[in-house]
Design a protein around this motif. Structure first.
Motif, PDB file in Angstrom:
ATOM      1  N   GLN A   1       0.823  -1.205   0.000  1.00 30.55           N
ATOM      2  CA  GLN A   1       0.000   0.000   0.000  1.00 30.55           C
ATOM      3  C   GLN A   1       0.858   1.256   0.000  1.00 30.55           C
ATOM      4  OE1 GLN A   1      -2.533   0.431   3.440  1.00 30.55           O
ATOM      5  NE2 GLN A   1      -3.737   2.066   2.507  1.00 30.55           N
ATOM      6  N   ARG A   2       1.865   1.288   0.833  1.00 31.16           N
ATOM      7  CA  ARG A   2       2.712   2.478   0.938  1.00 31.16           C
ATOM      8  C   ARG A   2       3.509   2.689  -0.347  1.00 31.16           C
ATOM      9  NH1 ARG A   2       6.257   2.503   6.261  1.00 31.16           N
ATOM     10  NH2 ARG A   2       7.232   0.740   5.175  1.00 31.16           N
TER      11      ARG A   2
ATOM     12  N   ASP B   1       0.403  -3.646 -10.679  1.00 31.63           N
ATOM     13  CA  ASP B   1       0.783  -3.343  -9.302  1.00 31.63           C
ATOM     14  C   ASP B   1       1.417  -4.530  -8.575  1.00 31.63           C
ATOM     15  OD1 ASP B   1      -0.074  -0.762  -9.650  1.00 31.63           O
ATOM     16  OD2 ASP B   1      -1.927  -0.977  -8.469  1.00 31.63           O
TER      17      ASP B   1
ATOM     18  N   LEU C   1       2.734   1.741  -3.444  1.00 34.08           N
ATOM     19  CA  LEU C   1       1.874   2.163  -4.546  1.00 34.08           C
ATOM     20  C   LEU C   1       1.335   3.573  -4.335  1.00 34.08           C
ATOM     21  CD1 LEU C   1      -0.011  -1.208  -5.102  1.00 34.08           C
ATOM     22  CD2 LEU C   1       1.908  -0.286  -6.419  1.00 34.08           C
ATOM     23  N   GLN C   2       1.058   3.936  -3.089  1.00 34.39           N
ATOM     24  CA  GLN C   2       0.591   5.292  -2.799  1.00 34.39           C
ATOM     25  C   GLN C   2       1.681   6.319  -3.116  1.00 34.39           C
ATOM     26  OE1 GLN C   2      -0.739   5.164   1.291  1.00 34.39           O
ATOM     27  NE2 GLN C   2      -2.862   4.728   0.711  1.00 34.39           N
ATOM     28  N   ASP C   3       2.908   6.010  -2.771  1.00 36.48           N
ATOM     29  CA  ASP C   3       4.004   6.945  -3.057  1.00 36.48           C
ATOM     30  C   ASP C   3       4.233   7.074  -4.560  1.00 36.48           C
ATOM     31  OD1 ASP C   3       4.449   7.664  -0.461  1.00 36.48           O
ATOM     32  OD2 ASP C   3       6.301   6.510  -0.224  1.00 36.48           O
TER      33      ASP C   3
ATOM     34  N   ARG D   1       9.492  13.014   2.279  1.00 37.74           N
ATOM     35  CA  ARG D   1       9.045  11.639   2.546  1.00 37.74           C
ATOM     36  C   ARG D   1      10.133  10.861   3.282  1.00 37.74           C
ATOM     37  NH1 ARG D   1       4.531  10.173   3.301  1.00 37.74           N
ATOM     38  NH2 ARG D   1       4.525   8.164   2.223  1.00 37.74           N
TER      39      ARG D   1
ATOM     40  N   GLU E   1      11.116   2.467  -0.072  1.00 41.03           N
ATOM     41  CA  GLU E   1      10.303   1.503   0.675  1.00 41.03           C
ATOM     42  C   GLU E   1      11.172   0.416   1.300  1.00 41.03           C
ATOM     43  OE1 GLU E   1       7.426  -0.540   2.566  1.00 41.03           O
ATOM     44  OE2 GLU E   1       7.385   1.524   1.800  1.00 41.03           O
TER      45      GLU E   1
ATOM     46  N   ALA F   1       1.957   6.772  -6.840  1.00 41.53           N
ATOM     47  CA  ALA F   1       0.844   7.580  -7.349  1.00 41.53           C
ATOM     48  C   ALA F   1       1.032   9.051  -7.013  1.00 41.53           C
ATOM     49  CB  ALA F   1      -0.471   7.056  -6.781  1.00 41.53           C
ATOM     50  N   GLU F   2       1.511   9.338  -5.814  1.00 43.00           N
ATOM     51  CA  GLU F   2       1.693  10.738  -5.416  1.00 43.00           C
ATOM     52  C   GLU F   2       2.833  11.389  -6.197  1.00 43.00           C
ATOM     53  OE1 GLU F   2       2.191  13.457  -1.375  1.00 43.00           O
ATOM     54  OE2 GLU F   2       1.615  11.343  -1.230  1.00 43.00           O
TER      55      GLU F   2
END
Length: 399
Positions: free
Chosen positions: A25-26, A376, A28-30, A64, A119, A32-33
């Motif tokens: 999750q972390r 993903d 893929l979120q990063d 980050r 990550e 995307a951001e």
């Protein structure tokens, strides 16, 4: 399990072999951001080195890193680094890639390797794994060379190779999307990259006689455009006949004076060859010169052939490549070894420290395009493979 099945990666604890698991999750979120900096309506990214979007993304990345309880710094070349605070002077295993893009790029080229490295460091830091103390991550400045004032790309990694800090780096690992179709077509989930092809570029200039396009008979013309077109039409066959694994491109062609009713008195063509053997590049260059001079003579013209750039074949450190290849099987059985046909910061780093790369597939082999895509689960899988490689390098005390 089939070779094309994506293996599940746990994100709630250590893997079966005791190696910490990344947070899908972390990660893929990063990703995307990061893609919002220079994001385009078509899903692509415009984040050319030195642009506002690029500078803002580098500030975001440093933030980050700090938010994870890590130490961030930016060097004089613009490279952004991250590591655990208070961990001494190294030696460091360096991992990363770049976050700048070409115009109308995809969101993964370079960026994926940087976010995956972040990550991996976060995961090891949170687990208080000893490998965290010797890992440093980096986002290099201007890998692509797409800015008008760029010296040609690999700018930040080349600068690091000339900086004292490189003496504190024990090895370099770079995770990247393949940017080609070979992994997908053969069912590979992960690949250890053993080197990068050499690249040679030539400019062919043909000189003829400009004349009226309507009143000059076809017989006896000195048509520079026709001569260059002949060369362009034969480059692909020349490359394939030299080396079946070689690729060639004729991406730039120009006729002068450039009017529809004037026989071109001068014409230029740019040709690029890429191959994993120096002998193939040398032979292709010799054949190109002969083809250019012969085609020009057929059209009553003369040709000049100039090699304008050369990047030699890069072979990564064999021991490090072997170690990376061994670790991939812990994540997925469908693994292999490949040569990269795209350039990377790893080529510069390999001139100073042991270097290796890891690839994940690119859907349809598409890259440098808004359509660039990797599923993903494969992105998560690749980050986990990078983590396994980092732990393995730490355990072997590679210096």
């Amino acid at each position: 399990m089939s070779g094309t099945e994506v293996q599940s990666v746990r994100t709630d604890g250590p893997t079966a072999d005791g190696v910490p698991a990344v947070s899908a999750q972390r990660l893929l979120q990063d990703l995307a951001e990061l893609a919002t900096f220079g994001g385009r309506a078509d899903g692509g990214v415009d984040r050319v080195a030195g642009s506002l979007a690029d500078l803002e993304s580098r500030a975001w990345l440093a933030a980050r890193i700090a938010q994870a309880g890590l130490s961030a710094r930016t060097d004089a070349a613009g490279n952004v680094f991250g590591r655990r605070a208070g961990t001494g002077d190294g030696p460091w295993l360096l991992a990363g890639s770049h976050t700048d893009t070409v115009p109308a790029a995809g969101r993964l080229d370079g960026a994926y390797g940087v976010i995956a490295a972040l990550e991996v460091l976060r995961t090891l830091h949170e687990a208080d794994h000893p490998a965290a103390d010797s890992l440093e991550i980096v986002s290099f400045w201007d890998e692509e060379g797409a800015a008008p004032d760029s010296p040609g790309g690999l700018t930040g990694s080349t600068a690091l190779c000339g900086d004292d800090h490189v003496n504190d780096v024990s090895a370099y690992l770079e995770l990247h999307v393949e940017q080609g179709p070979r992994m997908e077509s053969t069912g590979l989930q992960l690949a250890a990259v053993t080197g990068i092809v050499g690249v040679e570029r030539y400019v062919i200039t043909v000189y003829g006689t400009p004349n009226h396009g309507g009143t000059t008979p076809m017989e006896g013309r000195a048509d520079a455009g026709r001569a260059v077109a002949k060369v362009a039409s034969r480059v692909a066959d020349l490359a394939i006949g030299t080396d079946a694994a070689m690729v060639a491109n004729t991406g730039c062609i120009e006729f002068l004076p450039g009017a529809p009713n004037v026989v071109p008195g001068e014409a230029r063509l740019t040709v690029e060859f890429r191959a994993d053997r120096e002998a193939s590049l040398r032979t292709a260059g010799e054949k190109l010169r002969a083809l250019a001079h012969g085609s020009a003579a057929e059209e009553n013209c003369v040709a000049e052939v100039e090699r304008i750039s050369r990047k030699p074949v890069t072979h990564f450190d064999p021991l490090l490549c072997d170690l990376v290849a061994e670790t991939l099987a812990a994540v997925h059985p469908a693994t292999g070894r490949l040569f990269s046909y795209a350039g990377h910061d790893a080529s510069a780093m390999s001139t100073r420290v042991p270097t290796a790369m890891l690839f994940v597939p690119s859907t349809g082999g598409v890259s440098h395009s808004p359509a660039e895509h990797t599923p993903d689960p494969m992105l998560v899988q690749g980050a986990q493979a990078l983590l396994h490689a980092v732990v393995a390098v730490h355990a072997r005390h590679l210096r």
